[in-house]
Design a protein around this motif. Structure first.
Motif, PDB file in Angstrom:
ATOM      1  N   GLY A 176       4.251  12.321 -58.932  1.00 36.54           N
ATOM      2  CA  GLY A 176       4.049  13.309 -59.977  1.00 36.54           C
ATOM      3  C   GLY A 176       3.223  14.508 -59.561  1.00 36.54           C
ATOM      4  O   GLY A 176       2.851  15.335 -60.391  1.00 36.54           O
ATOM      5  N   MET A 177       2.929  14.617 -58.253  1.00 37.96           N
ATOM      6  CA  MET A 177       2.115  15.715 -57.747  1.00 37.96           C
ATOM      7  C   MET A 177       2.909  16.506 -56.713  1.00 37.96           C
ATOM      8  O   MET A 177       3.901  16.024 -56.145  1.00 37.96           O
TER       9      MET A 177
ATOM     10  N   GLY B  39      -4.380  13.904 -57.209  1.00 37.02           N
ATOM     11  CA  GLY B  39      -4.517  13.647 -58.645  1.00 37.02           C
ATOM     12  C   GLY B  39      -5.891  13.133 -59.002  1.00 37.02           C
ATOM     13  O   GLY B  39      -6.477  13.525 -60.017  1.00 37.02           O
ATOM     14  N   ARG B  40      -6.431  12.231 -58.166  1.00 35.44           N
ATOM     15  CA  ARG B  40      -7.760  11.674 -58.417  1.00 35.44           C
ATOM     16  C   ARG B  40      -8.822  12.757 -58.379  1.00 35.44           C
ATOM     17  O   ARG B  40      -9.825  12.687 -59.099  1.00 35.44           O
ATOM     18  N   MET B  41      -8.589  13.804 -57.549  1.00 42.56           N
ATOM     19  CA  MET B  41      -9.541  14.898 -57.414  1.00 42.56           C
ATOM     20  C   MET B  41      -9.327  15.985 -58.463  1.00 42.56           C
ATOM     21  O   MET B  41      -9.990  17.019 -58.431  1.00 42.56           O
TER      22      MET B  41
ATOM     23  N   ASP C 246      -3.558  19.740 -58.594  1.00 40.63           N
ATOM     24  CA  ASP C 246      -2.131  19.726 -58.912  1.00 40.63           C
ATOM     25  C   ASP C 246      -1.264  19.298 -57.725  1.00 40.63           C
ATOM     26  O   ASP C 246      -0.071  19.045 -57.884  1.00 40.63           O
ATOM     27  N   GLY C 247      -1.863  19.256 -56.558  1.00 40.40           N
ATOM     28  CA  GLY C 247      -1.096  18.870 -55.378  1.00 40.40           C
ATOM     29  C   GLY C 247      -1.981  18.848 -54.153  1.00 40.40           C
ATOM     30  O   GLY C 247      -3.203  19.064 -54.228  1.00 40.40           O
ATOM     31  N   VAL C 248      -1.368  18.590 -53.010  1.00 39.29           N
ATOM     32  CA  VAL C 248      -2.099  18.477 -51.751  1.00 39.29           C
ATOM     33  C   VAL C 248      -1.348  19.219 -50.650  1.00 39.29           C
ATOM     34  O   VAL C 248      -0.116  19.254 -50.641  1.00 39.29           O
ATOM     35  N   VAL C 249      -2.108  19.833 -49.733  1.00 39.13           N
ATOM     36  CA  VAL C 249      -1.557  20.425 -48.520  1.00 39.13           C
ATOM     37  C   VAL C 249      -2.200  19.702 -47.344  1.00 39.13           C
ATOM     38  O   VAL C 249      -3.430  19.618 -47.258  1.00 39.13           O
ATOM     39  N   CYS C 250      -1.382  19.178 -46.433  1.00 35.54           N
ATOM     40  CA  CYS C 250      -1.904  18.393 -45.317  1.00 35.54           C
ATOM     41  C   CYS C 250      -1.080  18.648 -44.059  1.00 35.54           C
ATOM     42  O   CYS C 250      -0.166  19.470 -44.038  1.00 35.54           O
ATOM     43  N   GLY C 251      -1.412  17.922 -43.012  1.00 38.10           N
ATOM     44  CA  GLY C 251      -0.671  17.957 -41.746  1.00 38.10           C
ATOM     45  C   GLY C 251      -0.548  16.529 -41.242  1.00 38.10           C
ATOM     46  O   GLY C 251      -0.082  15.651 -41.935  1.00 38.10           O
TER      47      GLY C 251
END
Length: 278
Positions: free
Chosen positions: A221-222, A199-201, A204-209
């Motif tokens: 909310g993301m 959100g700060r960046m 709309d969302g994040v993909v990680c491992g």
């Protein structure tokens, strides 16, 4: 016993997100990954960190042919036109010194922003940057890594007995991790922290491992997406051509086996509305 079939047609996706292979570790499920890659393809593949396990290779060299075959499989896909982006993690942090460099058609990026077919912006990062233990107490992280090796060793022995009696793979370490209250608390905090960073960046969302816990969910909310791993979960995230996301869990036999199980189990999430500008 799990029913088998001969290999079917290749499933084509717009994007695949794969992380935490830990090549160089005895626990890496390289044969299963090779079987998965044989029947899954994409226009773009993200390798979301801990692909090569530099920590373990420093302790003892372990690089069987199957691990080399995985590297060659990705290089072959790159030669055939697949865009492959490698986002290093903490176990392969030696690659963080080469942002923007290409190795055999595979580009290294510290982080990236991926735009889905339906217009969502997803921050792609390994996630160890938000792991307080890894960031602030490297010795504790190494000790935790040793304990994790022990749990994986138990996995191997336990699953040998399961196979002998006709049962499929089951992850003891994953089960134990989710049963420990502090681990559950850590996972929740980790997910929320990464979602907040997205959100700060302005994403709309994040993909990680990183935490070996595959997930597609909403956090803070993301959209929070974790591609899991190829040590315990044998999982990946796929973006379909309409932008919707699918969690793939490979339950097939290793590539060396003459047959594969039916198509992987999947979990689908409907597209979310893109975040509105503030």
């Amino acid at each position: 016993m799990t029913p088998t079939r001969t290999p079917g047609p290749i499933r084509h996706f717009r994007t695949l997100f794969i992380s935490d292979l830990h090549l160089g570790s005895k626990a890496a499920q390289a044969e299963r990954l090779l079987a998965f890659l044989a029947v899954h393809d994409a226009e773009k593949i993200y390798l979301v960190g801990d692909i090569v396990d530099g920590w373990r290779l420093k302790r003892a060299w372990h690089w069987p042919q199957s691990h080399n075959d995985v590297v060659q499989a990705f290089l072959r896909k790159a030669r055939k036109g697949t865009q492959i982006v490698y986002v290093p993690g903490n176990h392969d942090e030696f690659l963080r010194g080469f942002p923007g460099q290409h190795f055999g058609g595979i580009e290294v990026r510290l982080t990236d922003v991926h735009e889905t077919a339906d217009g969502r912006r997803l921050l792609v990062m390994h996630g160890d940057e938000f792991d307080v233990v890894v960031r602030n107490a490297r010795l504790i992280a190494y000790l935790g890594d040793w304990a994790y090796d022990a749990a994986i060793a138990i996995n191997l022995v336990f699953n040998q007995f399961r196979r002998r009696f006709g049962f499929g793979y089951w992850s003891f370490s994953s089960w134990a991790k989710l049963k420990v209250k502090n681990a559950v608390s850590f996972i929740g905090a980790f997910e929320t922290a990464l979602a907040s960073e997205a959100g700060r960046m302005g994403c709309d969302g994040v993909v990680c491992g990183h935490i070996h816990h595959p997930q597609i969910a909403e956090r803070a909310g993301m959209l929070y997406v974790n591609s899991g791993d190829w040590v315990e979960s044998c999982s990946a995230i796929a973006e379909r051509h309409d932008g919707s996301l699918e969690l793939l869990t490979w339950t097939g036999l290793p590539a060396a086996a003459p047959q594969l199980v039916d198509l992987p189990q999947s979990e689908e999430i409907k597209p979310l509305e893109p975040a509105k500008a503030a």
